[in-house]
Design a protein around this motif. Sequence first.
Motif, mmCIF file in Angstrom:
data_model
loop_
_atom_site.group_PDB
_atom_site.id
_atom_site.type_symbol
_atom_site.label_atom_id
_atom_site.label_comp_id
_atom_site.label_asym_id
_atom_site.label_seq_id
_atom_site.Cartn_x
_atom_site.Cartn_y
_atom_site.Cartn_z
ATOM 1 N N VAL A 192 -43.212 24.765 102.549
ATOM 2 C CA VAL A 192 -42.987 23.634 101.641
ATOM 3 C C VAL A 192 -42.222 22.541 102.389
ATOM 4 O O VAL A 192 -41.197 22.826 102.996
ATOM 5 C CB VAL A 192 -42.162 24.097 100.406
ATOM 6 N N PRO A 193 -42.729 21.292 102.361
ATOM 7 C CA PRO A 193 -41.996 20.215 103.046
ATOM 8 C C PRO A 193 -40.843 19.688 102.196
ATOM 9 O O PRO A 193 -41.040 18.843 101.336
ATOM 10 C CB PRO A 193 -43.063 19.140 103.244
ATOM 11 N N TYR A 194 -39.648 20.192 102.431
ATOM 12 C CA TYR A 194 -38.465 19.711 101.705
ATOM 13 C C TYR A 194 -38.116 18.299 102.177
ATOM 14 O O TYR A 194 -38.109 18.026 103.380
ATOM 15 C CB TYR A 194 -37.262 20.596 102.015
ATOM 16 N N ALA A 195 -37.763 17.447 101.227
ATOM 17 C CA ALA A 195 -37.307 16.100 101.583
ATOM 18 C C ALA A 195 -35.967 16.208 102.309
ATOM 19 O O ALA A 195 -35.007 16.755 101.764
ATOM 20 C CB ALA A 195 -37.157 15.255 100.319
ATOM 21 N N PHE A 196 -35.946 15.699 103.532
ATOM 22 C CA PHE A 196 -34.742 15.816 104.356
ATOM 23 C C PHE A 196 -34.533 14.539 105.154
ATOM 24 O O PHE A 196 -35.475 13.905 105.601
ATOM 25 C CB PHE A 196 -34.881 17.011 105.314
ATOM 26 N N GLU A 211 -39.122 27.112 103.147
ATOM 27 C CA GLU A 211 -39.213 25.922 103.990
ATOM 28 C C GLU A 211 -40.341 26.008 105.027
ATOM 29 O O GLU A 211 -40.801 24.982 105.520
ATOM 30 C CB GLU A 211 -37.867 25.673 104.684
ATOM 31 N N LEU A 235 -39.613 18.130 97.063
ATOM 32 C CA LEU A 235 -40.752 17.926 97.941
ATOM 33 C C LEU A 235 -40.692 16.500 98.468
ATOM 34 O O LEU A 235 -40.376 15.575 97.726
ATOM 35 C CB LEU A 235 -42.062 18.116 97.165
ATOM 36 N N ALA A 236 -41.034 16.329 99.770
ATOM 37 C CA ALA A 236 -40.964 15.005 100.374
ATOM 38 C C ALA A 236 -42.062 14.083 99.852
ATOM 39 O O ALA A 236 -41.900 12.868 99.833
ATOM 40 C CB ALA A 236 -41.073 15.130 101.893
ATOM 41 N N ARG A 264 -33.537 21.436 95.915
ATOM 42 C CA ARG A 264 -34.520 21.008 96.911
ATOM 43 C C ARG A 264 -35.611 20.164 96.258
ATOM 44 O O ARG A 264 -35.930 20.353 95.083
ATOM 45 C CB ARG A 264 -35.188 22.237 97.559
#
Lengths: 189, 356
Positions: free
Chosen positions: B152-156, B149, B36-37, B34
Amino acid sequence: MRCQQCDKQAMFHITELETGEVREVHLCEDHARSYLNQSEGASQPSESPGPLGVAQTAEELSELDQKVCEMCGITFFEFRNQGRLGCPHDYVQFEQELEPLIANIHGAVEHTGRRPQRAAGSELPESTESLTRVIGLRKGIREAVEQEEYERAGTLRDEINQVLDNWHAEQQTADGTDSSQPSESPSSS
Amino acid sequence: MIKLDSLTNSIGEWLKGTGPESDIVMSSRVRLARNLAQYPFVGRASDQERGEVQQFLRSRLLQLPSRLSLDYVDVGGLGELDRQFLVERQLISREHAEAAGSRGVAIDTHEQLSLMINEEDHLRIQCVHSGLDLESVWRQISAVDDEIETVVPYAFHSRWGYLTACPTNVGTGIRVSVMLHLPALVITRQIDKVFRSLHKISLAVRGLYGEGSQAFGDFYQISNQTTLGKTEQELIAQVADVVPVLIDYERRARDFLVRETEQNIHDQVSRAYGILRTAQTITAEETMQLLSRVRMGVLLGLLDDVDVSDVNLLLVRTQPAHLQKLRGVELDTKDRNIERARFLRNYFETGSAEAN
């Protein structure tokens, strides 16, 4: 033992048996993966794809290499050399270029697994692209400070805080929790 | 701050030697990659950004709503021996141990979960259980991932899924692996054939601690190679479906050895045991190899004064960093080999590690 194609540790020790000939190949995980993917199709040699899975001329390739990510500043050339992307935005910036490569690795070009879980009723964001803009804004601040354009740096800083606040507000309405997040301080640039 | 020394006396989840099919399956593991965005990937982040990522993730991991009990280790601040120790326990990767810059790992008290910060990706979540137990590993890790999640802003990306530094992990970011002990397939020279057929169905095979050479001690990890275009469940099934087949092959090979070559295999196992009990100097590699033989002998009923749990314990305690931590001094290779032999002799003489 080092990988035969880069400096990493060789994890795969492949023994090839070709018409009575024995050949040993020592590769890191990534190179082994592409090696094994390649040798799958090795029986039909005519249309062997380039390193990116598409037929390319040298000119096309060098033009492609010049492409730069607007957020993190990585060039496609740097990516090709390191095998690692620079930031989440690269997947948007280089989407066309990455597509054949990803198809080659995974045999698919569409994610079908889990998606970010948000509380029921709230809109699922298409992507976290809006948040990723922060990477470009930080780069902008560094450049502005270098050129002593402090006013511009301040504006960009406000913009970053706005983006982070928006994400945070969205997060709170989504799950109703209050996990207060400090906005970016000027010292962190 | 976790007390690394307290780990020295425990055995760690993956070598507990319990759980379904634990005569052949050592452990089941799932890891998720995972990012971070709002930060560049680790390889392109500045020192400042890496520091911020570490701080951001550390503070959130240690305050998860479920109050998951995690200890945080600042890997960048550890000496080489302690980093090696964490690698031997499979709590961090070799790459993570050898990298530079801000990085860390959060570990739960049972050593089932480990969350590496600033490895190749900002966050690598790993969950390990003893034996063949992928379903419950998946339940545990996906619950942890969901919880992280929320804070935490996961890059998606809607098309590409979870975004990772290397395109080989994009999509689900999942790697599912099962570690197997396959000595009989090695002895009967069927192992290469098995691996070739695994590659054909796009599964990867690698050895335990694959330190530049072939797999030590007949321990092999089977894992998925692709991460995009299939769901997590499908990718888990891809690995899980093949494991019973491998277990069956290994059992048949063990039966064959006992049935057709009983004297021979009994001799091999006894000799391995004899060397471990009497050697005056011995390398980590040879120890692993001999322990592997002894482990099989115990499971086949050819040795009755050793327990499988002893063998599992020795497998980890005779590793270089463990040995040095148990002794409390740093030793060079030559002295380590002498010390290792002494440790083994004492262990088998008194039946415990404590007497050392």
